[in-house]
Design an enzyme around this catalytic site. Structure first.
Site, PDB file in Angstrom:
ATOM      1  N   GLY A 187       0.823  -1.213   0.000  1.00 36.73           N
ATOM      2  CA  GLY A 187       0.000   0.000   0.000  1.00 36.73           C
ATOM      3  C   GLY A 187       0.852   1.257   0.000  1.00 36.73           C
ATOM      4  N   PHE A 188       0.193   2.371   0.194  1.00 40.38           N
ATOM      5  CA  PHE A 188       0.869   3.676   0.141  1.00 40.38           C
ATOM      6  C   PHE A 188       1.953   3.789   1.229  1.00 40.38           C
ATOM      7  CE2 PHE A 188       0.038   7.976   2.248  1.00 40.38           C
ATOM      8  CZ  PHE A 188       1.118   8.595   1.636  1.00 40.38           C
ATOM      9  N   GLY A 203      -3.705  -2.072  -2.229  1.00 39.29           N
ATOM     10  CA  GLY A 203      -2.283  -1.965  -2.577  1.00 39.29           C
ATOM     11  C   GLY A 203      -2.045  -2.352  -4.020  1.00 39.29           C
ATOM     12  N   VAL A 217      -4.822 -11.209   5.770  1.00 42.41           N
ATOM     13  CA  VAL A 217      -4.465 -11.378   7.185  1.00 42.41           C
ATOM     14  C   VAL A 217      -5.614 -11.916   8.040  1.00 42.41           C
ATOM     15  CG1 VAL A 217      -2.570  -9.707   7.230  1.00 42.41           C
ATOM     16  CG2 VAL A 217      -4.915  -8.930   7.727  1.00 42.41           C
ATOM     17  N   LYS A 240       3.142 -13.634  19.271  1.00 46.08           N
ATOM     18  CA  LYS A 240       3.287 -14.366  20.543  1.00 46.08           C
ATOM     19  C   LYS A 240       4.084 -15.648  20.312  1.00 46.08           C
ATOM     20  CE  LYS A 240      -0.140 -16.832  22.352  1.00 46.08           C
ATOM     21  NZ  LYS A 240      -1.427 -17.181  22.944  1.00 46.08           N
ATOM     22  N   ARG A 241       3.727 -16.371  19.252  1.00 45.35           N
ATOM     23  CA  ARG A 241       4.380 -17.665  19.003  1.00 45.35           C
ATOM     24  C   ARG A 241       5.873 -17.497  18.722  1.00 45.35           C
ATOM     25  NH1 ARG A 241       5.737 -20.625  14.682  1.00 45.35           N
ATOM     26  NH2 ARG A 241       4.707 -19.249  13.196  1.00 45.35           N
ATOM     27  N   TYR A 273     -14.211   1.308  10.545  1.00 46.80           N
ATOM     28  CA  TYR A 273     -12.783   1.633  10.613  1.00 46.80           C
ATOM     29  C   TYR A 273     -12.395   2.069  12.019  1.00 46.80           C
ATOM     30  CZ  TYR A 273      -8.361   3.914   9.194  1.00 46.80           C
ATOM     31  OH  TYR A 273      -7.041   4.302   9.056  1.00 46.80           O
ATOM     32  N   LYS A 303     -10.281  -0.229  14.627  1.00 46.42           N
ATOM     33  CA  LYS A 303      -8.942   0.136  15.121  1.00 46.42           C
ATOM     34  C   LYS A 303      -8.937   0.227  16.646  1.00 46.42           C
ATOM     35  CE  LYS A 303      -6.461   0.881  11.269  1.00 46.42           C
ATOM     36  NZ  LYS A 303      -5.183   0.265  10.924  1.00 46.42           N
ATOM     37  N   GLN A 355      -1.535 -10.042  29.029  1.00 44.76           N
ATOM     38  CA  GLN A 355      -1.802 -11.453  29.304  1.00 44.76           C
ATOM     39  C   GLN A 355      -0.662 -12.372  28.877  1.00 44.76           C
ATOM     40  OE1 GLN A 355      -5.917 -12.303  28.441  1.00 44.76           O
ATOM     41  NE2 GLN A 355      -5.453 -14.454  28.054  1.00 44.76           N
TER      42      GLN A 355
HETATM   43  P1  NAD Z   1      -3.495   1.697   1.796  1.00 48.21           P
HETATM   44  O1  NAD Z   1      -4.900   1.377   1.523  1.00 48.21           O
HETATM   45  O2  NAD Z   1      -2.676   2.326   0.721  1.00 48.21           O
HETATM   46  O3  NAD Z   1      -2.703   0.410   2.292  1.00 48.21           O
HETATM   47  C1  NAD Z   1      -3.291  -0.653   3.003  1.00 48.21           C
HETATM   48  C2  NAD Z   1      -2.700  -1.954   2.486  1.00 48.21           C
HETATM   49  O4  NAD Z   1      -3.259  -3.053   3.227  1.00 48.21           O
HETATM   50  C3  NAD Z   1      -2.996  -2.207   1.024  1.00 48.21           C
HETATM   51  O5  NAD Z   1      -1.837  -2.645   0.365  1.00 48.21           O
HETATM   52  C4  NAD Z   1      -4.067  -3.292   1.051  1.00 48.21           C
HETATM   53  O6  NAD Z   1      -4.096  -4.071  -0.113  1.00 48.21           O
HETATM   54  C5  NAD Z   1      -3.662  -4.056   2.296  1.00 48.21           C
HETATM   55  N1  NAD Z   1      -4.762  -4.808   2.919  1.00 48.21           N
HETATM   56  C6  NAD Z   1      -6.009  -4.351   3.221  1.00 48.21           C
HETATM   57  N2  NAD Z   1      -6.723  -5.339   3.787  1.00 48.21           N
HETATM   58  C7  NAD Z   1      -5.916  -6.431   3.852  1.00 48.21           C
HETATM   59  C8  NAD Z   1      -6.088  -7.753   4.323  1.00 48.21           C
HETATM   60  N3  NAD Z   1      -7.249  -8.165   4.857  1.00 48.21           N
HETATM   61  N4  NAD Z   1      -5.047  -8.633   4.209  1.00 48.21           N
HETATM   62  C9  NAD Z   1      -3.875  -8.236   3.669  1.00 48.21           C
HETATM   63  N5  NAD Z   1      -3.661  -6.993   3.195  1.00 48.21           N
HETATM   64  C10 NAD Z   1      -4.671  -6.104   3.298  1.00 48.21           C
HETATM   65  O7  NAD Z   1      -3.497   2.613   3.094  1.00 48.21           O
HETATM   66  P2  NAD Z   1      -2.306   3.411   3.795  1.00 48.21           P
HETATM   67  O8  NAD Z   1      -2.630   4.843   3.720  1.00 48.21           O
HETATM   68  O9  NAD Z   1      -0.992   2.935   3.283  1.00 48.21           O
HETATM   69  O10 NAD Z   1      -2.515   2.948   5.307  1.00 48.21           O
HETATM   70  C11 NAD Z   1      -1.666   1.976   5.907  1.00 48.21           C
HETATM   71  C12 NAD Z   1      -2.030   1.830   7.369  1.00 48.21           C
HETATM   72  O11 NAD Z   1      -1.866   3.084   8.046  1.00 48.21           O
HETATM   73  C13 NAD Z   1      -3.457   1.378   7.630  1.00 48.21           C
HETATM   74  O12 NAD Z   1      -3.463   0.480   8.724  1.00 48.21           O
HETATM   75  C14 NAD Z   1      -4.177   2.658   8.019  1.00 48.21           C
HETATM   76  O13 NAD Z   1      -5.265   2.408   8.859  1.00 48.21           O
HETATM   77  C15 NAD Z   1      -3.072   3.420   8.722  1.00 48.21           C
HETATM   78  N6  NAD Z   1      -3.315   4.884   8.668  1.00 48.21           N
HETATM   79  C16 NAD Z   1      -3.051   5.576   7.528  1.00 48.21           C
HETATM   80  C17 NAD Z   1      -3.325   6.943   7.494  1.00 48.21           C
HETATM   81  C18 NAD Z   1      -3.042   7.762   6.264  1.00 48.21           C
HETATM   82  O14 NAD Z   1      -3.323   8.966   6.286  1.00 48.21           O
HETATM   83  N7  NAD Z   1      -2.484   7.220   5.217  1.00 48.21           N
HETATM   84  C19 NAD Z   1      -3.861   7.585   8.617  1.00 48.21           C
HETATM   85  C20 NAD Z   1      -4.139   6.821   9.744  1.00 48.21           C
HETATM   86  C21 NAD Z   1      -3.841   5.472   9.770  1.00 48.21           C
HETATM   87  N1  UDP Z   2      -1.921 -17.509  14.625  1.00 46.84           N
HETATM   88  C1  UDP Z   2      -1.331 -17.304  13.406  1.00 46.84           C
HETATM   89  N2  UDP Z   2      -0.012 -17.598  13.261  1.00 46.84           N
HETATM   90  C2  UDP Z   2       0.751 -18.100  14.270  1.00 46.84           C
HETATM   91  C3  UDP Z   2       0.134 -18.269  15.528  1.00 46.84           C
HETATM   92  C4  UDP Z   2      -1.206 -17.964  15.674  1.00 46.84           C
HETATM   93  O1  UDP Z   2      -1.951 -16.850  12.457  1.00 46.84           O
HETATM   94  O2  UDP Z   2       1.937 -18.317  14.058  1.00 46.84           O
HETATM   95  C5  UDP Z   2      -3.344 -17.192  14.792  1.00 46.84           C
HETATM   96  C6  UDP Z   2      -4.138 -18.372  15.318  1.00 46.84           C
HETATM   97  O3  UDP Z   2      -4.657 -19.107  14.231  1.00 46.84           O
HETATM   98  C7  UDP Z   2      -5.229 -17.707  16.125  1.00 46.84           C
HETATM   99  C8  UDP Z   2      -4.706 -16.299  16.443  1.00 46.84           C
HETATM  100  O4  UDP Z   2      -3.456 -16.188  15.773  1.00 46.84           O
HETATM  101  O5  UDP Z   2      -6.390 -17.538  15.333  1.00 46.84           O
HETATM  102  C9  UDP Z   2      -4.514 -16.091  17.921  1.00 46.84           C
HETATM  103  O6  UDP Z   2      -3.559 -17.023  18.388  1.00 46.84           O
HETATM  104  P1  UDP Z   2      -3.419 -17.360  19.918  1.00 46.84           P
HETATM  105  O7  UDP Z   2      -2.355 -18.390  20.042  1.00 46.84           O
HETATM  106  O8  UDP Z   2      -3.230 -16.128  20.695  1.00 46.84           O
HETATM  107  O9  UDP Z   2      -4.846 -17.882  20.308  1.00 46.84           O
HETATM  108  P2  UDP Z   2      -5.498 -19.327  20.225  1.00 46.84           P
HETATM  109  O10 UDP Z   2      -4.990 -19.990  18.968  1.00 46.84           O
HETATM  110  O11 UDP Z   2      -5.043 -20.015  21.456  1.00 46.84           O
HETATM  111  O12 UDP Z   2      -6.948 -19.030  20.176  1.00 46.84           O
END
Ligand code: NAD
Ligand code: UDP
Ligand code: UDP
Length: 404
Positions: free
Chosen positions: A89-90, A115, A136, A182-183, A222, A226, A239
């Site tokens: 992303g940006f 992105g 994610v 954590k892991r 949003y 957050k 924890q």
């Molecule tokens: P952006 O939209 O350009 O970048 C966000 C990136 O996250 C993108 O590449 C997008 O494809 C990716 N993404 C979105 N959902 C995803 C998911 N579920 N799994 C994997 N990737 C995912 O925005 P940005 O301006 O670069 O913002 C980046 C971060 O900074 C964000 O967390 C935003 O909340 C935070 N932020 C930005 C600003 C700003 O002014 N730019 C202000 C406050 C907070």
């Molecule tokens: N998780 C992950 N990658 C790792 C370890 C955990 O994506 O390497 C994820 C896991 O699937 C879970 C979340 O992170 O959904 C929270 O993990 P945590 O161990 O804290 O909680 P639990 O699995 O015991 O609910």
């Protein structure tokens, strides 16, 4: 014998194939290396930010002759494995530039919702860089030392496009990254936002202000997402002892903003450069304070590598009303655009300015780039984007999805 030739191939031939200049790097004395690296780093950083056209010529690798960006070589014990979610992303792509230039191993995890691959294309053949197309909200296994967790759409039209998905990204996505941290005992930094203060009744906003947020409005997916993400960060710290960092980012702008993301800086510049009406929502009395992206990247980096783990505002306190800001962009672009007032959007915060005392005291950080300097670079960038695209129709109010 076979083992010996194996080692020769492994240590000499392969690095040479991987990156021209690798061997000569190894032979440099530390002093020359430092001086050269400083020049190189300054030079390449300048190119990255100032000259996107030149950058694009660096980003046209072919299978046989990859053009590989040259970065610092760090010894094994100093080179970190760093995960950047949302790295295409940006903001993420500029952060990746800094981490790569420092010589770390960087893995970008991105689902390309907002992105673009082109934002990181110049690193694609670098041996320290990996790109993983992954959402994610699904669990992720990786072995890393640090996690910059940025993945989340940031512009109102983008995060409102699929509000439920935005919530999942901030909640399930942050939970997964915390589980991962954590892991593997990695330090994790969350990019939170000034939106957690909502429509603030305190001005400027310091970190101890709890905010004034509507839980069921169009911005809630949003803002509340957050806020929960922040709560998760501190719960995992308490924890499970996870090392956390929380940045509350205020409005940031610069090259590589998506031209259709509908944020005010990109909209005004794109409108002004095309002599189209510049759209101010409402009376234009609402305020925002704008920081240039390189300052934010420096702040994120300083926070990650500092001991302080309270939330930290990162922003430039230079505050404008949107009416003033439209005039300012119009002047800097020498535009004849009309300034047109449209309906106010729901729950639009009426004022916003960061109190950055914590960042100054704890991180020794403050913005260095003035809004004017940043705007000039961003105007140059969007001029190039427009030259390529021909015409861009900016994303308007109420639009809930990107136009392109
Ligand atoms: P952006 O939209 O350009 O970048 C966000 C990136 O996250 C993108 O590449 C997008 O494809 C990716 N993404 C979105 N959902 C995803 C998911 N579920 N799994 C994997 N990737 C995912 O925005 P940005 O301006 O670069 O913002 C980046 C971060 O900074 C964000 O967390 C935003 O909340 C935070 N932020 C930005 C600003 C700003 O002014 N730019 C202000 C406050 C907070
Ligand atoms: N998780 C992950 N990658 C790792 C370890 C955990 O994506 O390497 C994820 C896991 O699937 C879970 C979340 O992170 O959904 C929270 O993990 P945590 O161990 O804290 O909680 P639990 O699995 O015991 O609910
Ligand atoms: N805004 C505007 N015209 C536009 C886009 C936005 O007047 O074309 C206003 C918007 O109403 C808000 C401010 O500019 O008051 C900042 O909007 P942006 O979407 O950039 O960020 P955020 O509202 O998330 O701070």
């Amino acid at each position: 014998m076979i083992l010996f030739f194996g080692m020769v191939i492994g240590y000499v031939v392969v690095p040479f194939m991987i990156r021209p200049g690798y061997l000569s790097d190894l032979m440099k004395s530390p002093e020359t290396e430092m001086v050269n690296e400083r020049h190189l780093t300054d030079d390449i950083t300048a190119r990255l930010i100032d000259n996107q056209k030149l950058l694009s010529t660096q980003s046209l690798p072919t299978a046989r002759t990859p053009n590989i960006m040259t970065s610092k070589t760090l010894s094994d014990h100093r080179r970190k494995k760093i995960l950047v979610t949302g790295g295409a992303g940006f903001v993420g792509s500029h952060l990746v530039d800094k981490l790569m230039m420092e010589g770390h191993e960087v893995t970008v995890v991105d689902n390309f919702f907002t992105g673009q691959k082109r934002n990181v294309a110049h690193w694609m053949h670098h041996p320290n860089f990996s790109l993983v197309v992954h959402d994610v909200i699904e669990p992720l296994m990786a072995e890393v030392d640090q996690i910059y967790h940025l993945a989340c759409p940031a512009s109102p039209p983008h995060y409102q496009f699929n509000a439920v998905k935005t919530l999942k990204t901030s909640t399930m996505g942050t939970l997964n990254m915390l589980g991962l941290a954590k892991r593997v005992k990695a330090r994790i930094l969350l990019t939170s936002t000034s939106e957690i203060y909502g429509d603030p009744q305190v001005h400027p906003q310091a970190e101890d202000y709890w905010g004034n947020v509507n839980p069921i409005g169009p911005r809630s997916c949003y803002d509340e997402g957050k806020r929960v993400a922040e709560t998760m960060m501190y719960s995992y710290k308490e924890q499970s002892g996870v090392e956390i960092r929380v940045a509350r980012i205020f409005n940031t702008f610069g090259p590589r903003m998506h031209p259709n993301d509908g944020r005010v800086v990109s909209n005004f510049i794109i409108q002004a450069l095309q002599e189209k009406p510049m759209t101010v929502y409402g009376e234009g009395d609402q305020t925002r304070s704008f920081q240039y992206v390189s300052d934010l990247v420096d702040g994120l980096h300083a926070l990650m590598n500092n001991d302080y783990d309270g939330p930290v505002n990162l922003g430039n306190p230079d505050e404008f009303t949107m009416k003033e800001f439209a005039q300012y962009v119009k002047k800097l672009t020498n535009s004849k655009s009309e300034i047109r007032f449209l309906d106010k959007t729901t729950d639009d915060p009426s004022k916003r300015r960061p109190d950055i005392t914590t960042a100054k005291m704890r991180l020794n950080w403050e913005p260095k780039v003035t809004v004017e300097q940043g705007l000039r670079k961003t105007i140059d960038y969007f001029q190039q984007v427009l030259d390529e695209a021909g015409e861009i129709i900016p994303t308007g109010p109420g639009a809930s999805k990107p136009q392109n």
